[in-house]
Design an enzyme around this catalytic site. Sequence first.
Site, short mmCIF file in Angstrom:
data_model
loop_
_atom_site.label_atom_id
_atom_site.label_comp_id
_atom_site.label_asym_id
_atom_site.label_seq_id
_atom_site.Cartn_x
_atom_site.Cartn_y
_atom_site.Cartn_z
N LYS A 65 0.83 -1.21 0.00
CA LYS A 65 0.00 0.00 0.00
C LYS A 65 0.86 1.26 0.00
O LYS A 65 0.82 2.09 0.92
CB LYS A 65 -0.96 0.00 1.19
N HIS A 67 2.36 4.90 -0.65
CA HIS A 67 1.74 6.23 -0.69
C HIS A 67 2.83 7.26 -0.43
O HIS A 67 3.27 7.45 0.71
CB HIS A 67 0.64 6.33 0.39
N ILE A 69 5.33 10.64 -2.80
CA ILE A 69 5.38 11.43 -4.03
C ILE A 69 5.63 10.48 -5.20
O ILE A 69 6.16 9.37 -5.02
CB ILE A 69 6.46 12.53 -3.96
N PRO A 70 5.23 10.90 -6.42
CA PRO A 70 5.31 9.99 -7.57
C PRO A 70 6.69 9.36 -7.76
O PRO A 70 6.80 8.14 -7.99
CB PRO A 70 4.95 10.90 -8.76
N ASN A 71 7.74 10.15 -7.66
CA ASN A 71 9.09 9.64 -7.89
C ASN A 71 9.44 8.52 -6.91
O ASN A 71 10.05 7.51 -7.27
CB ASN A 71 10.09 10.80 -7.76
N THR A 123 -11.15 0.24 4.69
CA THR A 123 -12.44 -0.17 5.28
C THR A 123 -12.51 0.14 6.77
O THR A 123 -13.58 0.04 7.37
CB THR A 123 -12.69 -1.67 5.05
N ARG A 184 -15.43 -14.79 3.94
CA ARG A 184 -15.61 -15.81 4.97
C ARG A 184 -16.51 -16.92 4.44
O ARG A 184 -17.69 -16.66 4.17
CB ARG A 184 -16.25 -15.22 6.24
N GLN A 193 -13.66 -8.97 10.83
CA GLN A 193 -14.21 -8.44 9.58
C GLN A 193 -15.66 -8.02 9.80
O GLN A 193 -16.42 -8.72 10.46
CB GLN A 193 -14.13 -9.49 8.45
N ARG A 214 -7.22 -15.76 7.52
CA ARG A 214 -7.44 -16.67 8.64
C ARG A 214 -8.36 -17.86 8.39
O ARG A 214 -8.13 -18.92 8.97
CB ARG A 214 -7.91 -15.86 9.86
O1 C5P Z 1 -7.63 -13.11 7.83
P1 C5P Z 1 -8.41 -12.33 6.86
O2 C5P Z 1 -9.09 -13.17 5.80
O3 C5P Z 1 -9.35 -11.35 7.51
O4 C5P Z 1 -7.27 -11.48 6.09
C1 C5P Z 1 -7.60 -10.52 5.17
C2 C5P Z 1 -6.36 -9.87 4.62
O5 C5P Z 1 -6.79 -8.81 3.78
C3 C5P Z 1 -5.44 -9.23 5.66
O6 C5P Z 1 -4.11 -9.27 5.14
C4 C5P Z 1 -5.94 -7.82 5.75
O7 C5P Z 1 -4.95 -6.91 6.12
C5 C5P Z 1 -6.36 -7.58 4.31
N1 C5P Z 1 -7.40 -6.57 4.13
C6 C5P Z 1 -8.64 -6.63 4.75
N2 C5P Z 1 -9.58 -5.67 4.54
C7 C5P Z 1 -9.31 -4.68 3.74
C8 C5P Z 1 -8.08 -4.59 3.09
C9 C5P Z 1 -7.14 -5.57 3.32
O8 C5P Z 1 -8.90 -7.55 5.50
N3 C5P Z 1 -10.24 -3.78 3.53
#
Ligand code: C5P
Length: 235
Positions: A65, A67, A69-71, A123, A184, A193, A214
């Site tokens: 992820k 984030h 400056i562009p360079n 999220t 899930r 989640q 997980r």
């Molecule tokens: O264990 P689980 O299935 O929840 O793992 C989800 C993976 O996706 C983790 O590496 C988590 O950091 C990533 N992730 C997430 N939700 C997001 C973005 C990334 O769970 N919105």
Amino acid sequence: MTAANPVFVSIDTTAVDTARTLAQGLAGLVGGVKLGLEFFVAQGPAGVRAVLGGDSEVPFFLDLKLHDIPNTVAGGVRAALPLTPAFMTIHTSGGPAMMRAAAEAAAAGGAKRPRILGVTVLTSLDDGDLGAVGQSTPVAGQVERLARLARDCGLDGVVCSPNEVAALRAACGPDFILMVPGIRPAWAAVNDQKRIMTPAQAMAAGASHLVIGRPITAEPDPADAARRINAELGL
Ligand code: C5P
């Protein structure tokens, strides 16, 4: 690993041995392996090579992820090319020039170039959090705006939550990659989640790839969990 399998197993650990055991045990049962900030800060490129066993055929998702400056972001993407990641992530809120610079840097990888995916709104943020940082657009609108911008700036796709998939598929077209965590299976624990879908639901909604951690890695038998997910997906 099976090219048609959309599942990237998210291995969230700092330990090379744990990650390698999982990756080896899941070879052929998942579409690829995702390693993120936690692992990369602890173990670096050498750790990635140790986990993937020097087998550049294992699709590898390097989820840092970026984030900046562009360079600097372009430099980060270029520095990752020797690991031949199939996917990398950058923050779309870094802006158009940053996204274009990342896409150009990735193109230097040629046929094995990484696909650059944008992160839109984390999220973990809600409308109140966006307001606190001066963004009055509600989350859903901001997600769609950033996804369209990512596409227009040459990114290959975005990471999005299950509840965003259908709208983004409609907004961004059939070829845009939608990499979806928050998955899930019905038999799995929800953990932390909040907005979840089963693997089959997310694919039906328009996901192109699934990130699953997980529900596979924390199971007593990760390979069996991956097989059950594949069965649910008809693989
Ligand atoms: O264990 P689980 O299935 O929840 O793992 C989800 C993976 O996706 C983790 O590496 C988590 O950091 C990533 N992730 C997430 N939700 C997001 C973005 C990334 O769970 N919105």
